[in-house]
Design an enzyme around this catalytic site. Sequence first.
Site, PDB file in Angstrom:
ATOM      1  N   PRO A 286       0.824  -1.214   0.000  1.00 57.61           N
ATOM      2  CA  PRO A 286       0.000   0.000   0.000  1.00 57.61           C
ATOM      3  C   PRO A 286       0.862   1.269   0.000  1.00 57.61           C
ATOM      4  CG  PRO A 286       0.071  -0.955   2.206  1.00 57.61           C
ATOM      5  CD  PRO A 286       0.872  -1.868   1.323  1.00 57.61           C
ATOM      6  N   ARG A 324      -1.052  16.658  -8.968  1.00 56.60           N
ATOM      7  CA  ARG A 324      -2.138  15.724  -9.293  1.00 56.60           C
ATOM      8  C   ARG A 324      -3.282  16.360 -10.081  1.00 56.60           C
ATOM      9  NH1 ARG A 324      -4.941  13.590  -5.859  1.00 56.60           N
ATOM     10  NH2 ARG A 324      -5.235  11.641  -6.956  1.00 56.60           N
ATOM     11  N   TYR A 328      -3.805  14.398 -13.449  1.00 58.59           N
ATOM     12  CA  TYR A 328      -4.920  13.435 -13.486  1.00 58.59           C
ATOM     13  C   TYR A 328      -6.287  14.113 -13.324  1.00 58.59           C
ATOM     14  CZ  TYR A 328      -1.044  10.644 -11.381  1.00 58.59           C
ATOM     15  OH  TYR A 328       0.145  10.076 -11.049  1.00 58.59           O
ATOM     16  N   CYS A 354       3.511  29.409 -15.120  1.00 54.87           N
ATOM     17  CA  CYS A 354       3.044  29.894 -16.420  1.00 54.87           C
ATOM     18  C   CYS A 354       2.539  28.747 -17.283  1.00 54.87           C
ATOM     19  CB  CYS A 354       4.165  30.652 -17.110  1.00 54.87           C
ATOM     20  SG  CYS A 354       4.617  32.070 -16.124  1.00 54.87           S
ATOM     21  N   TYR A 382       1.680  11.266  -3.374  1.00 52.95           N
ATOM     22  CA  TYR A 382       1.855  11.690  -4.758  1.00 52.95           C
ATOM     23  C   TYR A 382       1.786  13.199  -4.912  1.00 52.95           C
ATOM     24  CZ  TYR A 382       1.221   6.704  -5.365  1.00 52.95           C
ATOM     25  OH  TYR A 382       1.360   5.347  -5.263  1.00 52.95           O
TER      26      TYR A 382
HETATM   27  C1  LIG Z   1       2.327   2.519  -7.090  1.00 48.95           C
HETATM   28  C2  LIG Z   1       2.410   1.094  -6.729  1.00 48.95           C
HETATM   29  C3  LIG Z   1       1.887   0.663  -5.499  1.00 48.95           C
HETATM   30  C4  LIG Z   1       1.164   1.575  -4.556  1.00 48.95           C
HETATM   31  O1  LIG Z   1      -0.042   2.021  -5.074  1.00 48.95           O
HETATM   32  P1  LIG Z   1      -1.048   2.866  -4.148  1.00 48.95           P
HETATM   33  O2  LIG Z   1      -2.203   3.117  -5.034  1.00 48.95           O
HETATM   34  O3  LIG Z   1      -0.338   4.105  -3.772  1.00 48.95           O
HETATM   35  O4  LIG Z   1      -1.386   2.027  -2.973  1.00 48.95           O
HETATM   36  C5  LIG Z   1       2.055  -0.656  -5.169  1.00 48.95           C
HETATM   37  N1  LIG Z   1       2.693  -1.535  -5.996  1.00 48.95           N
HETATM   38  C6  LIG Z   1       3.189  -1.153  -7.183  1.00 48.95           C
HETATM   39  C7  LIG Z   1       3.872  -2.142  -8.044  1.00 48.95           C
HETATM   40  C8  LIG Z   1       3.055   0.173  -7.595  1.00 48.95           C
HETATM   41  O5  LIG Z   1       3.541   0.536  -8.787  1.00 48.95           O
END
Ligand SMILES: *Cc1c(COP(=O)(O)O)cnc(C)c1O
Length: 425
Positions: A286, A324, A328, A354, A382
């Site tokens: 996570p 972000r 996104y 800018c 992030y």
């Molecule tokens: C980014 C990533 C995560 C973590 O993702 P979250 O959405 O931040 O929990 C876990 N494993 C891999 C391989 C990733 O690229």
Amino acid sequence: MTANTALPGQPHIAYAGDQLHVEAMALSQLAREHGTPLFVYSKAAMLSALAAYQRGFAGRQAQICYAMKANSSLAILQVFAEAGCGFDIVSGGELARVLAAGGDPAKVIFSGVGKTRAEMKQALQVGIGCFNVESEAELDVLSEVAMGLGKKAPVSLRVNPNVDPKTHPYISTGLKGNKFGIAHEDALSAYRHAASLPGLKVVGIDCHIGSQITDSTPYLDAMDRVLDLVAEVESAGVPIHHIDFGGGLGINYNGDTPPQADALWAQLLTKLDARGYGQRQLMIEPGRSLVGNAGVCLTEVLYLKPGEQKNFCIVDAAMNDLPRPAMYQAFHQIVPVTPRTGDGLVYDVVGPVCESGDWIGRDRQLRVAAGDVLAVLSAGAYCMSMASNYNTRGRAAEILVDGTKAHLIRQRESAFDTFALEQLV
Ligand SMILES: *Cc1c(COP(=O)(O)O)cnc(C)c1O
């Protein structure tokens, strides 16, 4: 806002009287002392997010590897290392950070589609726990590098379960057509190949289907697909020691209602038990769900610029600090640190960079004046880790709050810092 109102999904960030606090620290005071833009994180919020996973895995063999790309500041890593976490890394730079923060290399897993030979060597030399390999070509190179060092590289194959996590296309990773992972139908032959290579030792299987997932169904579907493969690969004579279900659990940005980590894992473990895999070594990765709602970004209102079609609230944080929204179209709540009374106006909250893409929030009802400090919420994941120096803006300072203590964990970058490695010809 009334007295002692915790923000939704963020119990350690709350108004007490007319002041927004992170734990016991008033944010207006931190902004005065340290300036803005300023990231402020709650240690208690991070540990309570982690505790939900730990409760979920009570009585199981499980290793939580914090996906540090979400927020890789050293003191953040230190908090998780001290709490027993391993780390999911995606570069040699991240490995160096883990070691600098006191993390245990044996609990590191190395993900990513493009590991270089130099990164493989670095990781083998410090003895990381596992390489999560994403292609057959990478298997061959890793075996070669490991043999050159007289070692066997522990490997897991990242399989692509082809389930739709129903999230933003840029953060969905487990579908056919993504660059990530090995297709389900190619996995068995890739495992046979891995088992045949002299520099490798097969230890696991992993998947990661996307990010900001707010529903348990894609996880349950992906688990079924992965367990089908475990059965298939093991019956072909390749034992799989650990099963890694990746990361991806979402957080509440704007009324989102992801399952709690312990509730999600209760469901997943029921399935694992039913299929006879509940006593295996389990891993998860996570990122966002451990840090996202543990942080805010404080920013000062520089100018209010009313217009015919739009009113702009120009603040001193920008897309280089909070990428972000530009990347996104992501939503972050924006709230005053010291609320005012009155009706206010609807503003687009924008930064000084800018670019028309430099916005932080659109159409927000705010009661503000120049000089006010706003808090951009859910800024723990992030944000700082994706921050840049675009427009020669030094990156923000960071504070870790622990009860009544506020630790400066990263100094504000000066302009000089941003060009310190450059030279005139
Ligand atoms: C980014 C990533 C995560 C973590 O993702 P979250 O959405 O931040 O929990 C876990 N494993 C891999 C391989 C990733 O690229």
